[in-house]
Enzyme design. Structure first.
Site, PDB file in Angstrom:
ATOM      1  N   PHE A 124      -5.154   4.685  14.077  1.00 49.59           N
ATOM      2  CA  PHE A 124      -5.246   5.596  12.940  1.00 49.59           C
ATOM      3  C   PHE A 124      -6.363   5.142  12.028  1.00 49.59           C
ATOM      4  O   PHE A 124      -6.669   3.951  11.965  1.00 49.59           O
ATOM      5  CB  PHE A 124      -3.913   5.634  12.166  1.00 49.59           C
ATOM      6  CG  PHE A 124      -2.900   6.520  12.840  1.00 49.59           C
ATOM      7  CD1 PHE A 124      -2.369   6.172  14.077  1.00 49.59           C
ATOM      8  CD2 PHE A 124      -2.505   7.711  12.250  1.00 49.59           C
ATOM      9  CE1 PHE A 124      -1.470   6.990  14.716  1.00 49.59           C
ATOM     10  CE2 PHE A 124      -1.596   8.542  12.891  1.00 49.59           C
ATOM     11  CZ  PHE A 124      -1.081   8.183  14.121  1.00 49.59           C
TER      12      PHE A 124
ATOM     13  N   ASN B 255       0.843  -1.190   0.000  1.00 44.59           N
ATOM     14  CA  ASN B 255       0.000   0.000   0.000  1.00 44.59           C
ATOM     15  C   ASN B 255       0.880   1.243   0.000  1.00 44.59           C
ATOM     16  O   ASN B 255       2.108   1.141   0.021  1.00 44.59           O
ATOM     17  CB  ASN B 255      -0.986  -0.018   1.175  1.00 44.59           C
ATOM     18  CG  ASN B 255      -0.268  -0.006   2.508  1.00 44.59           C
ATOM     19  OD1 ASN B 255       0.416   0.949   2.850  1.00 44.59           O
ATOM     20  ND2 ASN B 255      -0.390  -1.101   3.253  1.00 44.59           N
TER      21      ASN B 255
ATOM     22  N   PRO C 247      -4.181 -10.920  10.884  1.00 42.73           N
ATOM     23  CA  PRO C 247      -4.664 -10.537  12.224  1.00 42.73           C
ATOM     24  C   PRO C 247      -4.750  -9.015  12.314  1.00 42.73           C
ATOM     25  O   PRO C 247      -3.926  -8.317  11.716  1.00 42.73           O
ATOM     26  CB  PRO C 247      -3.569 -11.068  13.164  1.00 42.73           C
ATOM     27  CG  PRO C 247      -2.376 -11.306  12.305  1.00 42.73           C
ATOM     28  CD  PRO C 247      -2.867 -11.546  10.906  1.00 42.73           C
ATOM     29  N   ASP C 248      -5.751  -8.523  13.026  1.00 44.02           N
ATOM     30  CA  ASP C 248      -5.834  -7.077  13.278  1.00 44.02           C
ATOM     31  C   ASP C 248      -5.101  -6.825  14.592  1.00 44.02           C
ATOM     32  O   ASP C 248      -5.612  -7.137  15.678  1.00 44.02           O
ATOM     33  CB  ASP C 248      -7.306  -6.638  13.351  1.00 44.02           C
ATOM     34  CG  ASP C 248      -7.425  -5.123  13.401  1.00 44.02           C
ATOM     35  OD1 ASP C 248      -6.590  -4.477  14.085  1.00 44.02           O
ATOM     36  OD2 ASP C 248      -8.331  -4.579  12.748  1.00 44.02           O
ATOM     37  N   ILE C 249      -3.905  -6.277  14.474  1.00 44.37           N
ATOM     38  CA  ILE C 249      -3.016  -6.162  15.639  1.00 44.37           C
ATOM     39  C   ILE C 249      -3.634  -5.266  16.709  1.00 44.37           C
ATOM     40  O   ILE C 249      -3.731  -5.625  17.881  1.00 44.37           O
ATOM     41  CB  ILE C 249      -1.640  -5.608  15.204  1.00 44.37           C
ATOM     42  CG1 ILE C 249      -1.058  -6.512  14.093  1.00 44.37           C
ATOM     43  CG2 ILE C 249      -0.679  -5.510  16.393  1.00 44.37           C
ATOM     44  CD1 ILE C 249       0.146  -5.907  13.374  1.00 44.37           C
TER      45      ILE C 249
ATOM     46  N   LYS D  24     -14.154   3.006  14.866  1.00 42.32           N
ATOM     47  CA  LYS D  24     -12.869   2.344  15.128  1.00 42.32           C
ATOM     48  C   LYS D  24     -12.462   2.500  16.595  1.00 42.32           C
ATOM     49  O   LYS D  24     -11.916   1.578  17.204  1.00 42.32           O
ATOM     50  CB  LYS D  24     -11.800   2.952  14.214  1.00 42.32           C
ATOM     51  CG  LYS D  24     -10.910   1.922  13.589  1.00 42.32           C
ATOM     52  CD  LYS D  24     -10.313   2.390  12.301  1.00 42.32           C
ATOM     53  CE  LYS D  24     -11.282   2.125  11.156  1.00 42.32           C
ATOM     54  NZ  LYS D  24     -10.700   2.419   9.863  1.00 42.32           N
TER      55      LYS D  24
HETATM   56  O1  C5P Z   1      -9.452  -1.132  10.285  1.00 37.47           O
HETATM   57  P1  C5P Z   1      -8.375  -0.233   9.793  1.00 37.47           P
HETATM   58  O2  C5P Z   1      -7.285  -0.954   9.054  1.00 37.47           O
HETATM   59  O3  C5P Z   1      -8.866   0.933   9.021  1.00 37.47           O
HETATM   60  O4  C5P Z   1      -7.756   0.328  11.145  1.00 37.47           O
HETATM   61  C1  C5P Z   1      -6.619   1.108  11.135  1.00 37.47           C
HETATM   62  C2  C5P Z   1      -5.919   1.020  12.465  1.00 37.47           C
HETATM   63  O5  C5P Z   1      -5.769  -0.336  12.871  1.00 37.47           O
HETATM   64  C3  C5P Z   1      -4.514   1.560  12.364  1.00 37.47           C
HETATM   65  O6  C5P Z   1      -4.190   2.080  13.634  1.00 37.47           O
HETATM   66  C4  C5P Z   1      -3.700   0.319  12.035  1.00 37.47           C
HETATM   67  O7  C5P Z   1      -2.349   0.461  12.416  1.00 37.47           O
HETATM   68  C5  C5P Z   1      -4.408  -0.748  12.818  1.00 37.47           C
HETATM   69  N1  C5P Z   1      -4.396  -2.072  12.192  1.00 37.47           N
HETATM   70  C6  C5P Z   1      -3.694  -3.114  12.775  1.00 37.47           C
HETATM   71  N2  C5P Z   1      -3.703  -4.365  12.200  1.00 37.47           N
HETATM   72  C7  C5P Z   1      -4.386  -4.591  11.065  1.00 37.47           C
HETATM   73  C8  C5P Z   1      -5.102  -3.537  10.461  1.00 37.47           C
HETATM   74  C9  C5P Z   1      -5.082  -2.301  11.035  1.00 37.47           C
HETATM   75  O8  C5P Z   1      -3.063  -2.910  13.811  1.00 37.47           O
HETATM   76  N3  C5P Z   1      -4.367  -5.788  10.530  1.00 37.47           N
END
Ligand code: C5P
Length: 403
Positions: free
Chosen positions: A324, A211, A306-308, A338
């Site tokens: 963010f 990206n 995974p969504d960290i 969010k």
């Molecule tokens: O859901 P979205 O990707 O828009 O959310 C953005 C936020 O979540 C950012 O703070 C990004 O660093 C974090 N994020 C994360 N792991 C992911 C996707 C997003 O930590 N897989």
């Protein structure tokens, strides 16, 4: 950055009639408990003598880049390093212009260019010089870079004109210095984990899904937090940016690697700032050899990463969590969602549909969304946005936090 107990303020004095008021400023700063060092331009010495400041501060006063005495502790780099805050009062239109354009042709402007310390400028000049478009555009440029201005007051000027241009009251300037001095160390003793950049999800050994994140904001946040005394770890996807000073940098490529790096380190963190653009999906498999031109895959199957940040929220890890949100519409609504969904304490949201702002650019305009409300940053350089984020982080840490 000066690591001694006492905060060191570098006072720059330039050549205007208001230079005599700098004596009062120096006294006010000493009274507030600061160690004060004075640098004068040649022109300033026509109005006040270095001896005056030397007597007031009990420190050598620097004027020239070319010091005769090799043992004299006046050197532009050491002055720049020692300063916790740099204040220029009075500051002439000429010195504002020089600083705005990065000129460094005397000791004061060289020190200002070399310092990492916050800079406060209290201008004093004729009203027409102050109002001149070129002065105002220099002021705007410095403001966007984070320089704090203590606006000149209106009244009768030395030249006989009436209007704004008088040096602001000394107490007002000293108060602005105090705000910066407090900010200069407000993250001392804190451990901050920052994620930055975009991840790359390999398709084969040479291709990836990526990206447009440049990592600039995250790097700027890490650098700013470290300057303010925090122990900082920066986990970043591939970027061309150099490691910030005094920051532990962990370079990763994929979302899974970022996840592992964050989970391994989050236990110690008082705060997590998740500015990384983590890929939401990755190819289900990475092809082991380079895919040939003539064997285009019909489709690439994707699986979710995974969504960290969401996981940190769920497990209540990392102390204060700042997320963010890069959106192309309904920025505030998405940011609020969010904030709740990922159990953050603040979401920094920006509209990435404007090509002049956001991805890869130097500037940005963001919304700071918390449960207490929404504030807009206005258009600022990313470095200045990093400072605004650290201001809020510091307040969240100081106030205790509940998600
Ligand atoms: O859901 P979205 O990707 O828009 O959310 C953005 C936020 O979540 C950012 O703070 C990004 O660093 C974090 N994020 C994360 N792991 C992911 C996707 C997003 O930590 N897989």
């Amino acid at each position: 950055m000066n690591h001694s107990e006492r905060v060191t303020v570098l006072v720059g004095v330039t050549g205007g009639i208001a230079a005599y008021k700098s004596c009062e400023l120096v006294r006010a700063l000493i009274k507030r408990g600061y160690r004060v060092k004075v640098v004068m331009t040649e022109a300033a010495t026509e109005f006040v003598t270095p001896l005056t400041f030397r007597t007031l501060t009990n420190e050598p006063v620097a004027v020239s880049l070319w010091e005769d005495d090799p043992s004299a502790p006046v050197h532009h780099i050491s002055l720049a390093d020692e300063a916790d805050v740099c204040v220029i009062a009075p500051c002439t239109a000429n010195v504002i212009a020089k600083i705005a354009h990065g000129r460094a042709d005397d000791l004061l402007t060289t020190s200002v260019l070399a310092t990492e310390a916050p800079i406060v400028i209290a201008p004093a000049m004729n009203v027409h010089m102050w109002r001149d478009e070129v002065t105002q555009s220099n002021v705007a440029a410095l403001h966007a870079r984070g320089v704090v201005f203590v606006e000149p007051a209106a009244g009768e000027l030395a030249c006989g004109d009436i209007g704004e241009g008088r040096l602001a009251p000394v107490e007002e300037i000293a108060a602005a210095v105090t705000v910066e001095a407090e900010r200069a160390r407000d993250l001392a003793g804190r451990t901050v984990l920052v994620t930055a950049g975009g991840t790359q999800e390999p398709i084969d050994p040479v291709r990836y899904i990526g990206n447009r994140s440049s990592g600039k904001t995250g790097f700027a946040i890490a650098a700013e937090a470290a300057r303010r005394g925090a122990r900082v770890t920066l986990v970043t996807g591939p970027t061309h940016l150099a490691d910030p000073f005094e920051v532990e940098v962990v370079r990763i490529q994929t979302a899974l690697e970022m996840h592992a790096a964050v989970m391994a380190r989050v236990g110690e963190a008082d705060a997590v700032v998740a500015s990384a653009a983590v890929a939401d999906f990755r190819p289900a498999e990475t092809v082991s050899g380079k895919i040939k031109k003539d064997s285009i895959p019909e489709a690439i199957t994707l699986v979710r990463n995974p969504d960290i940040l969401a996981e940190l929220g769920e497990r209540d890890l990392g102390g204060v969590r700042i997320g963010f949100a890069a959106e192309t519409s309904e920025v505030e609504r998405h940011a609020r969602e969010k904030l709740e969904a990922k159990r953050c304490h603040m979401v920094v949201a920006n509209d990435v549909s404007d090509p002049a702002l956001g991805f890869g650019t130097e500037a940005n305009s963001v919304l700071f969304v918390t449960r207490a409300g929404v504030e807009s940053s206005g258009v600022l350089l990313k470095r200045t946005i990093a400072r605004e984020i650290c201001d809020r982080l510091s307040r969240l840490l100081a106030g205790g936090h509940t998600a």
